[in-house]
Scaffold this motif. Structure first.
Motif, PDB file in Angstrom:
ATOM      1  N   GLY A 140       0.753  -1.423  -0.016  1.00  0.00           N
ATOM      2  CA  GLY A 140      -0.017   0.180   0.036  1.00  0.00           C
ATOM      3  C   GLY A 140       0.796   1.291  -0.010  1.00  0.00           C
ATOM      4  O   GLY A 140       0.455   2.317   0.270  1.00  0.00           O
ATOM      5  N   ASP A 141       1.920   1.263  -0.496  1.00  0.00           N
ATOM      6  CA  ASP A 141       2.891   2.140  -0.487  1.00  0.00           C
ATOM      7  C   ASP A 141       3.236   2.729  -1.877  1.00  0.00           C
ATOM      8  O   ASP A 141       2.243   3.270  -2.480  1.00  0.00           O
ATOM      9  N   TYR A 142       4.542   2.940  -2.236  1.00  0.00           N
ATOM     10  CA  TYR A 142       4.799   2.906  -3.785  1.00  0.00           C
ATOM     11  C   TYR A 142       4.051   2.085  -4.765  1.00  0.00           C
ATOM     12  O   TYR A 142       3.482   1.079  -4.288  1.00  0.00           O
ATOM     13  N   PHE A 143       3.774   2.428  -5.902  1.00  0.00           N
ATOM     14  CA  PHE A 143       3.296   1.444  -7.034  1.00  0.00           C
ATOM     15  C   PHE A 143       3.872   1.503  -8.286  1.00  0.00           C
ATOM     16  O   PHE A 143       4.983   1.523  -8.322  1.00  0.00           O
ATOM     17  N   LYS A 144       3.305   1.581  -9.404  1.00  0.00           N
ATOM     18  CA  LYS A 144       3.617   1.582 -10.703  1.00  0.00           C
ATOM     19  C   LYS A 144       4.958   2.285 -11.148  1.00  0.00           C
ATOM     20  O   LYS A 144       6.079   1.879 -11.488  1.00  0.00           O
ATOM     21  N   SER A 145       4.978   3.539 -10.886  1.00  0.00           N
ATOM     22  CA  SER A 145       5.808   4.444 -11.295  1.00  0.00           C
ATOM     23  C   SER A 145       7.130   4.159 -10.611  1.00  0.00           C
ATOM     24  O   SER A 145       8.278   3.934 -11.439  1.00  0.00           O
ATOM     25  N   GLU A 146       7.282   4.113  -9.138  1.00  0.00           N
ATOM     26  CA  GLU A 146       8.508   3.780  -8.502  1.00  0.00           C
ATOM     27  C   GLU A 146       9.050   2.264  -8.820  1.00  0.00           C
ATOM     28  O   GLU A 146      10.195   2.271  -9.164  1.00  0.00           O
ATOM     29  N   ALA A 147       8.155   1.321  -9.188  1.00  0.00           N
ATOM     30  CA  ALA A 147       8.653  -0.090  -9.153  1.00  0.00           C
ATOM     31  C   ALA A 147       9.153  -0.231 -10.518  1.00  0.00           C
ATOM     32  O   ALA A 147      10.378  -0.865 -10.715  1.00  0.00           O
ATOM     33  N   ILE A 148       8.680   0.471 -11.592  1.00  0.00           N
ATOM     34  CA  ILE A 148       9.041   0.473 -12.870  1.00  0.00           C
ATOM     35  C   ILE A 148      10.489   1.297 -12.943  1.00  0.00           C
ATOM     36  O   ILE A 148      11.539   0.754 -13.626  1.00  0.00           O
ATOM     37  N   GLU A 149      10.493   2.504 -12.414  1.00  0.00           N
ATOM     38  CA  GLU A 149      11.730   3.138 -12.536  1.00  0.00           C
ATOM     39  C   GLU A 149      12.926   2.296 -11.516  1.00  0.00           C
ATOM     40  O   GLU A 149      14.045   2.549 -12.245  1.00  0.00           O
ATOM     41  N   TRP A 150      12.532   1.872 -10.708  1.00  0.00           N
ATOM     42  CA  TRP A 150      13.726   1.186  -9.804  1.00  0.00           C
ATOM     43  C   TRP A 150      14.251   0.042 -10.620  1.00  0.00           C
ATOM     44  O   TRP A 150      15.458  -0.525 -10.409  1.00  0.00           O
ATOM     45  N   ALA A 151      13.496  -0.768 -11.243  1.00  0.00           N
ATOM     46  CA  ALA A 151      13.677  -1.899 -12.071  1.00  0.00           C
ATOM     47  C   ALA A 151      14.690  -1.669 -12.962  1.00  0.00           C
ATOM     48  O   ALA A 151      15.753  -2.307 -13.271  1.00  0.00           O
ATOM     49  N   TRP A 152      14.377  -0.619 -13.859  1.00  0.00           N
ATOM     50  CA  TRP A 152      15.176  -0.003 -14.983  1.00  0.00           C
ATOM     51  C   TRP A 152      16.553   0.456 -14.260  1.00  0.00           C
ATOM     52  O   TRP A 152      17.595   0.132 -14.622  1.00  0.00           O
ATOM     53  N   GLU A 153      16.484   1.135 -13.077  1.00  0.00           N
ATOM     54  CA  GLU A 153      17.644   1.703 -12.608  1.00  0.00           C
ATOM     55  C   GLU A 153      18.736   0.661 -12.176  1.00  0.00           C
ATOM     56  O   GLU A 153      19.758   0.628 -12.376  1.00  0.00           O
ATOM     57  N   LEU A 154      18.061  -0.323 -11.593  1.00  0.00           N
ATOM     58  CA  LEU A 154      18.942  -1.535 -11.305  1.00  0.00           C
ATOM     59  C   LEU A 154      19.513  -2.279 -12.221  1.00  0.00           C
ATOM     60  O   LEU A 154      20.856  -2.685 -12.280  1.00  0.00           O
ATOM     61  N   LEU A 155      18.753  -2.508 -13.249  1.00  0.00           N
ATOM     62  CA  LEU A 155      19.273  -3.605 -14.307  1.00  0.00           C
ATOM     63  C   LEU A 155      20.161  -2.826 -15.239  1.00  0.00           C
ATOM     64  O   LEU A 155      21.188  -3.327 -15.549  1.00  0.00           O
ATOM     65  N   VAL A 156      19.887  -1.568 -15.602  1.00  0.00           N
ATOM     66  CA  VAL A 156      20.358  -0.948 -16.761  1.00  0.00           C
ATOM     67  C   VAL A 156      21.726   0.104 -16.086  1.00  0.00           C
ATOM     68  O   VAL A 156      22.718  -0.011 -16.535  1.00  0.00           O
ATOM     69  N   ASP A 157      21.237   0.868 -15.180  1.00  0.00           N
ATOM     70  CA  ASP A 157      22.034   1.748 -14.514  1.00  0.00           C
ATOM     71  C   ASP A 157      23.169   1.263 -13.567  1.00  0.00           C
ATOM     72  O   ASP A 157      24.400   1.318 -13.834  1.00  0.00           O
ATOM     73  N   ARG A 158      22.748   0.251 -12.863  1.00  0.00           N
ATOM     74  CA  ARG A 158      23.611  -0.451 -11.896  1.00  0.00           C
ATOM     75  C   ARG A 158      24.353  -1.623 -12.363  1.00  0.00           C
ATOM     76  O   ARG A 158      25.482  -1.597 -12.344  1.00  0.00           O
ATOM     77  N   TRP A 159      23.707  -2.650 -12.961  1.00  0.00           N
ATOM     78  CA  TRP A 159      24.145  -3.742 -13.600  1.00  0.00           C
ATOM     79  C   TRP A 159      24.680  -3.732 -14.917  1.00  0.00           C
ATOM     80  O   TRP A 159      25.117  -4.799 -15.551  1.00  0.00           O
ATOM     81  N   LYS A 160      24.376  -2.551 -15.596  1.00  0.00           N
ATOM     82  CA  LYS A 160      25.032  -2.368 -16.658  1.00  0.00           C
ATOM     83  C   LYS A 160      24.329  -3.297 -18.218  1.00  0.00           C
ATOM     84  O   LYS A 160      25.157  -3.381 -18.952  1.00  0.00           O
ATOM     85  N   LEU A 161      23.138  -3.820 -17.907  1.00  0.00           N
ATOM     86  CA  LEU A 161      22.626  -4.553 -18.830  1.00  0.00           C
ATOM     87  C   LEU A 161      22.254  -3.610 -20.083  1.00  0.00           C
ATOM     88  O   LEU A 161      21.782  -2.547 -20.125  1.00  0.00           O
ATOM     89  N   ASN A 162      22.468  -4.376 -21.463  1.00  0.00           N
ATOM     90  CA  ASN A 162      21.955  -3.471 -22.584  1.00  0.00           C
ATOM     91  C   ASN A 162      20.740  -3.220 -22.851  1.00  0.00           C
ATOM     92  O   ASN A 162      19.985  -4.246 -22.949  1.00  0.00           O
ATOM     93  N   PRO A 163      20.354  -1.984 -22.795  1.00  0.00           N
ATOM     94  CA  PRO A 163      18.994  -1.809 -22.723  1.00  0.00           C
ATOM     95  C   PRO A 163      18.257  -2.220 -24.309  1.00  0.00           C
ATOM     96  O   PRO A 163      17.120  -2.339 -24.354  1.00  0.00           O
ATOM     97  N   ASP A 164      18.990  -2.335 -25.158  1.00  0.00           N
ATOM     98  CA  ASP A 164      18.539  -2.588 -26.481  1.00  0.00           C
ATOM     99  C   ASP A 164      18.200  -4.160 -26.660  1.00  0.00           C
ATOM    100  O   ASP A 164      17.631  -4.465 -27.487  1.00  0.00           O
TER     101      ASP A 164
END
Length: 884
Positions: free
Chosen positions: A107-131
């Motif tokens: 009942g706290d954060y919802f779609k916006s934060e979950a999507i943003e953080w998932a991308w941040e971890l995968l792409v920005d932190r772990w450097k997965l190729n977004p393409d």
């Protein structure tokens, strides 16, 4: 750039969400402790179900209630819709046990934060190729009246750098999550990654391979947005509090980050596979068949080890049978594909425990216990595995279908789980009559249930006759054995009548303690109560017959003497549990219990048989505690956390409320959660005596014992037996000394009889040799039956033939035990015939043994065999000349 290790990847995930103000929780046991609806924990959200269902406000830890949480959760998926067993090892990304990295919002954060953080971890932190990343979103559903989730599509475009063409719409089957037929549900968003080479990607658009079962384009993270509640009518209602539930496959993300195309090539698995390779003496990567076997074993040892560390044990039903199936599946691969004919799985446990000691310490803490359980289970299965595989090969010879009867025989006689049989059949291009197998299994289970006890059918309320209105089932039997009661409802059953009362002093069967019996009387009429069950909080009393009128007030009277004996055995069980833990170790935990008026039975976790000496020590300690006359203390309405702090023993798998009942016999000795009835002091128990100790399942021992009147009767019977023995032998001396003398005399007489039998056998052998047949080849053939000799004597007669006929001789001698359906054979071949390669004793005796339903072998000059058909012995001996 240095490749991240699996441990680093896991820690970076947890640290990332700690930064986002999530409580980092421990993994729940893979064996659910408080959810009877699950065989195994199959998702990270399982432990948070009460929060999603609105039963709890959030996750309580560190003195506060958290609305955000994250962890790594051990999961097992081997049954129902989450069944990956058949794919394990054959592909490179399915597992029975896996870690699920997850983050949750209550009942706290919802779609916006979950999507943003998932991308941040995968792409920005772990450097997965977004393409290489694709997102699947909910494409709507006409039946539920739900449109395409355009909101989420826009959030993916706004909050991430995803290529819009990589956002794909899928329907309800792939992108809508539901907890059950009713309850919380919502759209899900899967993150997929394309691991193909650049050349392959240029040829085929990755979007066409998403959700197409291509191992190179696979899901790595699932984001579920729980925003609806499905009602019984099927209608969806928007929830006032909306939740986030995500799950990422740890093994998959490790392979991706480490640049591997197979989960088994990441450092999550390579140490285990290296150990298996060393044990087998086969390099991983040398052949597909052995690679599959090593992957299966590497996966299965994790599932078996962690489930056993969390409380499951191999058995013949429930989750225990699942564990047994997985273990036997791995053992079969080792035997058949890697030539591992001796127990080997248990040897993998120490390195596995070390590998996960920091994240899942429970395996390291129970390393020896788990190893011993696995070894015992391996040894048991290996005793029949070779025979079973040979029989299986015979069963399918020249066939395309293995019958249900044959599959059932492999299961029932040789311990082959049906999925193992199906796997072996599939490898040979043979199908299995599963319908026939299921029919035979059902018949077996029905036979087992045929003698079952009284049960209460709650499927319909229409057949209940209401006698009086009002609440029922107030239990007053802890404090009183008699009560004034009124009938509430009555129902006719096959075995009599089921009765509910406004209140009852009768204890209902629960926690292993059997139900009370007694009478209901109004002064003129007596109704016999023979059993009591408790279902959904209601007490159901079984009566053989009822009078015409049951209105008014009745007097309920519990059988006082029977109750007294039951609670003596129940309190003794608590004392025994404590004594076993003190003597054998704290790994001892209750696995099952039966408390009756005449005995107790107790199943507990332990990996080996208990010697009589140790049992005697435990028995002595129990009786010492009885003699101390320790007062029993019953603590009611104790907060569950307080009970844990007291060190109270809790039943594995039992779901407890916030308040519990604690039974104490000396706070430093026996403290257990229990709803049963007990003695006021241990002195009431009288005397404790073990009756037996045996195996109940792999890693589970069973003891039976008696106390009270039953123990007194046992002691009196033993005394009478000794007195009768002394009377028969006519002595008042020490009975043991007299018995030893009798046994010694018996053995001496048996030796003399054996000498006479041997002398008689030698006489028969003399006759057979003197009448030996001279074959055209110049070979002397001695054959015939030697009555009343065992296998050892027959073997000695074979040596006698070689001694007396050392040149150009062959003999085949047989004996039989008709009542025991046993045949013994020995064959000899003189040394000169063996050297000239004319014949060997092993081949000869094996051919003869087939005619009597057996087999055997041995040295070239002398070999032995056995069989099952004594009546075929003369025919087999007559066939020897033709064989030669």
């Amino acid at each position: 750039m240095r490749v991240k290790t699996a441990d680093q990847i896991r820690q970076e995930f947890l640290d990332f969400f700690r930064e986002k103000e999530h409580a980092i929780t421990r993994s729940a046991p893979v064996v659910p402790l408080e959810d009877p609806t699950l065989l195994f924990t199959n998702a990270g959200m399982n432990q948070f179900k009460p929060i999603f269902l609105g039963e709890e406000q959030g996750y309580s830890a560190e003195g506060k209630v958290w609305q955000r949480a994250a962890n790594t959760q051990k999961c097992i998926r081997v049954s129902g819709k989450h069944n990956d067993l058949e794919e394990v090892g054959h592909d490179t990304y399915h597992h029975t046990l896996f870690e699920m990295l997850g983050n949750w919002s209550f009942g706290d954060y919802f779609k916006s934060e979950a999507i943003e953080w998932a991308w941040e971890l995968l792409v920005d932190r772990w450097k997965l190729n977004p393409d290489r990343i694709y997102i699947t979103v909910f494409g709507g559903d006409d039946e539920d009246g739900l449109p395409v989730d355009e909101e989420s599509i826009e959030l993916w475009k706004k909050n991430t750098s995803i290529n819009p063409a990589h956002i794909l719409k899928f329907g309800k089957k792939d992108n809508f999550w539901e907890m059950a037929e009713t309850g919380p549900c919502g759209p899900s968003y899967e993150i997929h990654i394309d691991l193909r080479s650049d050349e392959d990607r240029a040829l085929v658009d990755g979007a066409t391979l998403v959700n197409a079962d291509d191992p190179r384009v696979m899901e790595i993270w699932n984001l579920v947005f729980i925003q609806f509640n499905r009602e019984a009518s099927g209608k969806l209602i928007t929830l006032p509090a909306q939740h986030v539930d995500t799950g990422m496959g740890f093994e998959r993300i490790c392979a991706v980050i480490q640049g591997k195309t197979s989960n088994y090539d990441s450092d999550v698995f390579t140490p285990i596979i290296n150990n298996i390779s060393k044990l087998a003496g086969i390099s991983y990567g040398s052949a597909d068949e052995t690679d599959i076997a090593m992957r299966v074993i590497a996966d299965h040892i994790r599932a078996v080890s962690f489930s056993e560390a969390d409380g499951a044990s191999p058995s013949n039903d429930g989750r225990g049978y699942v564990i047994r199936r997985i273990l036997r599946r791995a053992v079969r691969y080792g035997w058949d594909k890697l030539n591992l004919k001796q127990p080997f799985m248990h040897k993998l446990v120490p390195s596995l425990a070390d590998r996960f000691a920091d994240v899942f310490p429970e395996l390291k803490q129970q390393e020896k216990f788990v190893s011993n359980i696995i070894r015992a289970e391996e040894e048991a299965f290996l005793r029949t595995l070779g025979q079973g595989i040979h029989l299986f090969e015979t069963m399918i010879s020249g066939k395309k279908i293995l019958s249900g009867e044959d599959a059932f025989k492999l299961h029932d006689t040789y311990g082959f789980p049906i999925d193992l049989t199906s796997l072996m059949a599939r490898e040979k291009g043979v199908s299995v009559d599963l319908k026939g197998f299921d029919t035979l299994m059902k018949e077996q289970k029905d036979r087992a249930r045929a003698a079952g006890k009284f049960t209460v059918d709650m499927s319909s309320r229409e057949d209940w006759l209401v006698i009086s209105e009002g609440d029922d089932s107030e239990f007053v039997g802890y404090d009183q054995l008699e009560a004034q009661v009124q009938f509430r409802q009555v129902r006719k059953e096959k075995k009599g009548y089921i009765i509910t009362l406004d209140k009852t002093p009768f204890y209902a069967e629960s926690g292993g303690q059997v139900g009370d019996s007694g009478i209901l009387t109004n002064g003129d009429v007596h109704i016999q109560i023979t059993d009591v069950k408790k279902v959904q909080g209601h007490f159901y009393h079984l009566a053989d017959k009822l009078p015409e009128s049951i209105e008014g007030t009745w007097h309920a009277i519990v059988d006082k003497e029977r109750r007294s004996e039951i609670q003596k055995h129940h309190s003794a069980t608590h004392i025994m549990h404590a004594a076993l833990r003190r003597r054998l170790g704290t790994h001892v935990a209750q696995k099952g219990s039966l408390v009756e008026p005449t005995r107790l039975r107790f199943d507990f976790s332990h990996y080996e048989a208990i010697s009589p000496q140790v049992l005697n020590t435990v028995e002595a300690e129990i009786n010492a505690k009885i003699q101390e006359n320790i007062s029993g203390e019953i603590l009611t309405d104790v907060a569950i956390d307080n009970a844990r702090e007291m060190g109270a023993m809790m039943l594995f798998g039992e779901k407890y409320g916030e308040k519990v009942r604690v039974v104490v016999f000396d706070k430093s000795y026996s403290v257990e959660l229990c709803g049963g009835t007990h003695v006021k002091a241990t002195g009431e128990i009288g005397y404790f005596r073990f009756l037996s100790e045996s195996s109940a399942a792999s890693g589970v021992r069973r003891v039976e014992a008696v106390v009270g009147q039953s123990a007194d009767e046992l002691l009196r019977r033993e005394k009478s037996t000794i007195e009768a023995f002394n009377s028969i032998v006519g002595t008042s001396k020490d009975s043991l000394t007299v018995l030893e003398q009798i046994i010694a005399e018996k053995k001496q007489l048996e030796k003399e009889v054996e000498k006479l039998r041997t002398k008689q056998a030698m006489s028969i052998l003399d006759s057979l040799i003197s009448h030996a047949k001279k074959l055209e080849s110049g070979i002397t053939l001695v054959r015939g039956e030697i009555p009343d000799v065992n296998a050892d004597t027959l073997k000695q007669l074979g040596y006698e033939v070689l001694k007396r006929l050392p040149e150009s001789s062959i003999s085949v001698l047989g004996s039989r035990e008709t009542q025991a359906s046993k045949v013994y054979l020995v064959a000899t071949v003189s040394e000169n015939l063996v050297k000239s390669n004319q014949i060997k004793a092993g081949a000869l005796v094996g051919s003869v043994a087939k005619l009597v339903g057996g087999g055997g072998g041995g040295q070239p000059t002398l070999a032995t065999a056995g069989g099952r058909f004594p009546d075929k012995l003369p025919e087999a001996l007559d066939a020897v000349p033709g064989m030669l």
